[in-house]
Design an enzyme around this catalytic site. Structure first.
Site, PDB file in Angstrom:
ATOM      1  N   ASP A   1       0.870  -1.172   0.000  1.00  0.00           N
ATOM      2  CA  ASP A   1       0.000   0.000   0.000  1.00  0.00           C
ATOM      3  C   ASP A   1       0.911   1.228   0.000  1.00  0.00           C
ATOM      4  OD1 ASP A   1      -2.251   1.744   0.571  1.00  0.00           O
ATOM      5  OD2 ASP A   1      -1.489   1.815   2.628  1.00  0.00           O
TER       6      ASP A   1
ATOM      7  N   ASP B   1      -0.209   5.206   0.828  1.00  0.00           N
ATOM      8  CA  ASP B   1      -0.444   6.217   1.867  1.00  0.00           C
ATOM      9  C   ASP B   1      -0.587   5.574   3.238  1.00  0.00           C
ATOM     10  OD1 ASP B   1      -0.604   8.658   0.227  1.00  0.00           O
ATOM     11  OD2 ASP B   1      -2.263   7.585  -0.701  1.00  0.00           O
TER      12      ASP B   1
HETATM   13  C1  XBP Z   1      -5.126   6.509   0.438  1.00  0.00           C
HETATM   14  C2  XBP Z   1      -6.273   7.270  -0.077  1.00  0.00           C
HETATM   15  C3  XBP Z   1      -6.067   8.405  -1.020  1.00  0.00           C
HETATM   16  C4  XBP Z   1      -5.178   9.521  -0.459  1.00  0.00           C
HETATM   17  C5  XBP Z   1      -5.170  10.760  -1.320  1.00  0.00           C
HETATM   18  O1  XBP Z   1      -4.868   5.435  -0.388  1.00  0.00           O
HETATM   19  O2  XBP Z   1      -7.405   6.959   0.267  1.00  0.00           O
HETATM   20  O3  XBP Z   1      -7.331   8.949  -1.321  1.00  0.00           O
HETATM   21  O4  XBP Z   1      -5.642   9.913   0.814  1.00  0.00           O
HETATM   22  O5  XBP Z   1      -4.864  10.486  -2.658  1.00  0.00           O
HETATM   23  P1  XBP Z   1      -3.912   4.143   0.005  1.00  0.00           P
HETATM   24  P2  XBP Z   1      -5.843  10.950  -3.851  1.00  0.00           P
HETATM   25  O6  XBP Z   1      -3.836   4.009   1.488  1.00  0.00           O
HETATM   26  O7  XBP Z   1      -4.619   2.999  -0.670  1.00  0.00           O
HETATM   27  O8  XBP Z   1      -2.560   4.432  -0.608  1.00  0.00           O
HETATM   28  O9  XBP Z   1      -6.198  12.377  -3.597  1.00  0.00           O
HETATM   29  O10 XBP Z   1      -5.036  10.736  -5.109  1.00  0.00           O
HETATM   30  O11 XBP Z   1      -7.062  10.062  -3.797  1.00  0.00           O
HETATM   31 MG    MG Z   2      -2.981   3.212   3.249  1.00  0.00          MG
END
Ligand code: XBP
Ligand code: MG
Length: 258
Positions: free
Chosen positions: A14, A16
């Protein structure tokens, strides 16, 4: 889902919250900068952003918040248009923050990436975030050729049904092979749910915003790859990083039903 697992052959990351703590000081700050640049009065505090993270996807998150904003446009079409405009600006601001060195990789991440590369263990990315954000983050930390280190990179544009939908993991599996030969590293309940729905075994490295969130179904849960302490089930080698050997142990213990 533990009973028919075979050897660990591939790792799925993953982004973020897992590769880096991108949300509080990265995306949140960038959203607020976008609100200011576009001239809307909304600002997201650290606490409010934590609540909003239950909604995955930046556009979806803003549309959800607009429902609570009296000064948001009235029609769904106008809201969508505004959210897309804000999102583009937000991602540009996010890229600037990351390029300026504002977001570090989490402890132990670089070491595990390097270990997998050296050991020839294929890696993939399965994320709900936009491709430009992944590119900004990994260019800053791994260089312009970062994508060569991954067998596949699945982002929001590839998997528009966002976590907890398993689509991003299912696409990654088309490239990597059997779900039970992989292991994912996640930080959020939506991410864990996506893994479980795709039958991908998962461990959780706790992130700032999901420090106490439910993780039922994960093989192991701990504070991060930077330390073997504080994991459940326990990791070997107190003080060490979490490396491939430990990931294989958790994967195998589950296989044998231990
Ligand atoms: C995290 C998310 C994303 C980010 C922001 O995704 O939900 O929406 O917060 O990015 P993960 P965007 O944990 O799956 O990496 O603004 O491009 O959506
Ligand atoms: Mg995440």
């Amino acid at each position: 889902m533990c009973s028919r697992r075979t050897d660990l052959k591939a790792l799925i990351w993953d982004v973020d919250g897992t590769l880096a703590e991108t949300e509080r000081d990265g995306h949140r700050v960038a959203f607020n900068a976008a609100f200011e640049a576009v001239g809307v009065p909304w600002r997201w505090t650290e606490q409010r952003y934590g609540e909003l993270l239950r909604v995955t996807g930046g556009v979806e998150r803003m549309l959800h918040d607009m429902a609570t904003q009296p000064d948001a446009p009235a029609s769904p079409q106008e809201r969508e248009q505004l959210a897309r405009r804000l999102h583009k600006t937000k991602n540009e601001r996010y890229a600037r923050i990351v390029a300026a060195g504002g977001i570090a990789l989490r402890g132990g991440v670089r070491e595990l990436l390097d270990e997998c590369t050296a050991a020839g263990v294929p890696m993939a990315i399965a994320t709900t975030t936009s491709r430009s954000n992944v590119d900004a983050l990994l260019t800053a930390h791994l260089g312009a050729q970062w994508e060569k280190r991954f067998a596949c990179v699945v982002c929001a544009e590839d998997a528009p049904s966002k976590k907890p939908d398993p689509l991003a993991y299912r696409i990654a599996l088309q490239r990597l092979g059997r779900a039970d030969q992989t292991l994912a590293i996640e930080d959020s309940p939506a991410g864990v749910q996506a893994c479980l729905s795709a039958q991908v075994p998962v461990i959780v490295t706790r992130s700032v915003y999901f420090a106490d969130a439910p993780t039922a179904g994960a093989l192991a849960v701990g504070p991060g790859l930077h330390s073997a302490e504080g994991w459940h089930p326990a990791a070997n080698g107190a003080g060490d990083l979490i490396g491939l050997a430990q990931l294989r142990r958790w994967h195998a213990a589950c296989r044998s039903g231990a």
